[in-house]
Motif scaffolding. Sequence first.
Motif, mmCIF file in Angstrom:
data_model
loop_
_atom_site.group_PDB
_atom_site.id
_atom_site.type_symbol
_atom_site.label_atom_id
_atom_site.label_comp_id
_atom_site.label_asym_id
_atom_site.label_seq_id
_atom_site.Cartn_x
_atom_site.Cartn_y
_atom_site.Cartn_z
ATOM 1 N N ILE A 30 0.867 -1.122 -0.449
ATOM 2 C CA ILE A 30 -0.280 -0.040 -0.118
ATOM 3 C C ILE A 30 1.040 1.234 0.398
ATOM 4 C CG2 ILE A 30 -1.634 1.528 1.048
ATOM 5 C CD1 ILE A 30 -2.690 -1.036 2.423
ATOM 6 N N VAL A 31 1.693 1.276 0.990
ATOM 7 C CA VAL A 31 3.138 2.534 1.162
ATOM 8 C C VAL A 31 2.918 2.166 -0.526
ATOM 9 C CG1 VAL A 31 5.068 3.332 1.971
ATOM 10 C CG2 VAL A 31 2.893 2.340 3.640
ATOM 11 N N ASN A 32 4.009 1.690 -1.104
ATOM 12 C CA ASN A 32 4.581 1.565 -2.008
ATOM 13 C C ASN A 32 3.932 1.921 -2.989
ATOM 14 O OD1 ASN A 32 7.661 1.296 -1.587
ATOM 15 N ND2 ASN A 32 7.075 -0.814 -1.701
ATOM 16 N N LEU A 33 2.769 1.232 -3.640
ATOM 17 C CA LEU A 33 1.919 1.372 -4.907
ATOM 18 C C LEU A 33 1.150 2.907 -4.604
ATOM 19 C CD1 LEU A 33 1.503 -2.623 -5.317
ATOM 20 C CD2 LEU A 33 2.894 -0.844 -6.443
ATOM 21 N N GLN A 34 0.054 3.107 -3.629
ATOM 22 C CA GLN A 34 -0.932 3.736 -3.412
ATOM 23 C C GLN A 34 -0.651 4.620 -2.730
ATOM 24 O OE1 GLN A 34 -3.910 2.032 -1.143
ATOM 25 N NE2 GLN A 34 -3.964 0.575 -2.243
ATOM 26 N N PHE A 35 0.657 4.690 -2.277
ATOM 27 C CA PHE A 35 0.829 6.586 -1.507
ATOM 28 C C PHE A 35 1.805 6.753 -2.264
ATOM 29 C CE2 PHE A 35 -0.690 4.912 2.987
ATOM 30 C CZ PHE A 35 -1.535 4.442 2.549
ATOM 31 N N GLN A 36 2.957 5.856 -2.703
ATOM 32 C CA GLN A 36 3.640 6.205 -4.192
ATOM 33 C C GLN A 36 4.965 6.539 -2.923
ATOM 34 O OE1 GLN A 36 2.673 8.480 -7.336
ATOM 35 N NE2 GLN A 36 2.435 6.180 -8.314
ATOM 36 N N MET A 37 5.452 6.663 -1.710
ATOM 37 C CA MET A 37 6.285 6.697 -0.848
ATOM 38 C C MET A 37 7.351 5.816 -0.993
ATOM 39 S SD MET A 37 3.826 8.625 2.250
ATOM 40 C CE MET A 37 2.743 10.115 1.708
ATOM 41 N N ASN A 38 8.272 6.038 -0.495
ATOM 42 C CA ASN A 38 9.833 5.239 -0.426
ATOM 43 C C ASN A 38 9.549 3.986 1.604
ATOM 44 O OD1 ASN A 38 11.582 2.979 0.760
ATOM 45 N ND2 ASN A 38 13.352 4.516 0.424
ATOM 46 N N VAL A 39 9.055 2.987 1.171
ATOM 47 C CA VAL A 39 8.726 2.206 2.891
ATOM 48 C C VAL A 39 9.816 2.099 3.654
ATOM 49 C CG1 VAL A 39 8.842 -0.115 2.723
ATOM 50 C CG2 VAL A 39 7.104 0.366 4.210
ATOM 51 N N LEU A 40 11.150 2.282 3.198
ATOM 52 C CA LEU A 40 12.045 2.218 3.643
ATOM 53 C C LEU A 40 13.076 3.950 5.234
ATOM 54 C CD1 LEU A 40 14.107 -0.164 1.440
ATOM 55 C CD2 LEU A 40 12.399 -0.290 3.490
ATOM 56 N N ASP A 41 12.619 4.635 4.335
ATOM 57 C CA ASP A 41 12.586 6.264 4.971
ATOM 58 C C ASP A 41 12.670 6.253 6.298
ATOM 59 O OD1 ASP A 41 10.155 6.967 4.229
ATOM 60 O OD2 ASP A 41 10.599 8.568 3.578
ATOM 61 N N HIS A 42 12.483 5.878 6.619
ATOM 62 C CA HIS A 42 12.005 5.748 8.641
ATOM 63 C C HIS A 42 10.871 6.788 8.743
ATOM 64 C CE1 HIS A 42 16.258 4.039 9.742
ATOM 65 N NE2 HIS A 42 16.389 4.273 8.128
ATOM 66 N N SER A 43 10.358 6.268 8.577
ATOM 67 C CA SER A 43 9.044 7.168 8.708
ATOM 68 C C SER A 43 8.103 6.095 9.303
ATOM 69 C CB SER A 43 7.854 7.378 7.089
ATOM 70 O OG SER A 43 8.723 8.676 6.831
ATOM 71 N N LEU A 44 6.908 6.858 9.862
ATOM 72 C CA LEU A 44 6.178 5.477 10.556
ATOM 73 C C LEU A 44 4.867 5.687 9.626
ATOM 74 C CD1 LEU A 44 5.791 6.720 14.163
ATOM 75 C CD2 LEU A 44 6.679 4.097 13.587
ATOM 76 N N PHE A 45 3.828 4.998 9.733
ATOM 77 C CA PHE A 45 2.442 4.558 8.524
ATOM 78 C C PHE A 45 1.565 3.740 9.205
ATOM 79 C CE2 PHE A 45 6.010 4.801 5.660
ATOM 80 C CZ PHE A 45 5.892 5.713 4.978
ATOM 81 N N ILE A 46 0.799 4.633 10.111
ATOM 82 C CA ILE A 46 -0.371 4.407 10.543
ATOM 83 C C ILE A 46 -1.848 4.145 9.404
ATOM 84 C CG2 ILE A 46 -2.125 5.035 12.544
ATOM 85 C CD1 ILE A 46 -0.015 7.227 12.972
ATOM 86 N N PHE A 47 -2.107 3.434 9.880
ATOM 87 C CA PHE A 47 -3.565 2.611 8.793
ATOM 88 C C PHE A 47 -4.802 2.076 10.018
ATOM 89 C CE2 PHE A 47 0.735 0.999 7.078
ATOM 90 C CZ PHE A 47 0.801 1.559 5.837
ATOM 91 N N THR A 48 -6.022 2.345 9.596
ATOM 92 C CA THR A 48 -7.060 2.222 10.230
ATOM 93 C C THR A 48 -8.365 1.332 9.798
ATOM 94 O OG1 THR A 48 -9.063 3.113 12.370
ATOM 95 C CG2 THR A 48 -8.312 4.014 10.461
ATOM 96 N N ILE A 57 0.754 0.382 12.840
ATOM 97 C CA ILE A 57 1.691 1.133 12.890
ATOM 98 C C ILE A 57 2.802 0.417 12.181
ATOM 99 C CG2 ILE A 57 2.892 3.332 13.632
ATOM 100 C CD1 ILE A 57 1.160 3.157 15.647
ATOM 101 N N LEU A 58 3.315 0.887 11.000
ATOM 102 C CA LEU A 58 4.478 0.456 10.094
ATOM 103 C C LEU A 58 5.814 1.211 10.574
ATOM 104 C CD1 LEU A 58 4.728 -2.199 8.829
ATOM 105 C CD2 LEU A 58 4.182 -1.117 6.122
ATOM 106 N N TYR A 59 6.881 0.451 10.634
ATOM 107 C CA TYR A 59 7.730 1.079 10.274
ATOM 108 C C TYR A 59 8.651 0.427 10.669
ATOM 109 C CZ TYR A 59 12.028 4.027 12.703
ATOM 110 O OH TYR A 59 12.884 4.548 13.152
ATOM 111 N N TYR A 60 10.398 0.814 9.341
ATOM 112 C CA TYR A 60 11.910 0.813 8.686
ATOM 113 C C TYR A 60 12.441 1.161 10.058
ATOM 114 C CZ TYR A 60 15.341 -1.823 6.642
ATOM 115 O OH TYR A 60 16.399 -2.669 6.046
ATOM 116 N N GLU A 61 12.747 0.031 10.572
ATOM 117 C CA GLU A 61 14.367 0.176 10.920
ATOM 118 C C GLU A 61 15.887 -0.293 10.767
ATOM 119 O OE1 GLU A 61 14.276 0.651 15.996
ATOM 120 O OE2 GLU A 61 14.739 -1.615 15.508
ATOM 121 N N SER A 62 16.005 -0.234 11.224
ATOM 122 C CA SER A 62 17.740 -0.571 10.441
ATOM 123 C C SER A 62 17.744 -1.866 9.683
ATOM 124 C CB SER A 62 18.983 0.279 10.944
ATOM 125 O OG SER A 62 19.109 -1.287 12.238
ATOM 126 N N ASN A 63 17.118 -3.118 9.962
ATOM 127 C CA ASN A 63 17.813 -4.074 9.812
ATOM 128 C C ASN A 63 15.714 -4.699 9.901
ATOM 129 O OD1 ASN A 63 16.495 -4.512 12.409
ATOM 130 N ND2 ASN A 63 18.087 -6.162 12.608
#
Length: 115
Positions: A30-48, A57-63
């Motif tokens: 959803i983040v990559n295709l619909q939002f057209q954002m990079n899920v790996l850029d240390h942002s929080l993504f909140i869904f309901t 809440i989806l979050y990518y940390e270093s590993n």
Amino acid sequence: MIINTDEIKNIYVSSHYVDMRKSIDGLTQIVNLQFQMNVLDHSLFIFTNKARNRIKILYYESNGFWLFIKRLEHGRFKIEEHDDSNTRKITSTQLNWLLEGLEFEEKFKEKQLLI
């Protein structure tokens, strides 16, 4: 929360509900295709969900990815659906208001009026 909000680049709230059966891979799409954002850029993504009583809440940390889930036993999260965009950017203060069940959008508008 476990995540250090000082390390978070941005916090985005999905403007539309999602199927809560989705896990990390589905939300990443959803983040990559619909939002057209990079899920790996240390942002929080909140869904309901549609009932607004659960958030993920989806979050990518270093590993790897974190996936936080919160379900309210009473009440609803105060997230309004917006047709004009897929996401809205919020502050860490607004995130705290949201997680506490407060009207984070109204409080943000009030704060802007006072400035």
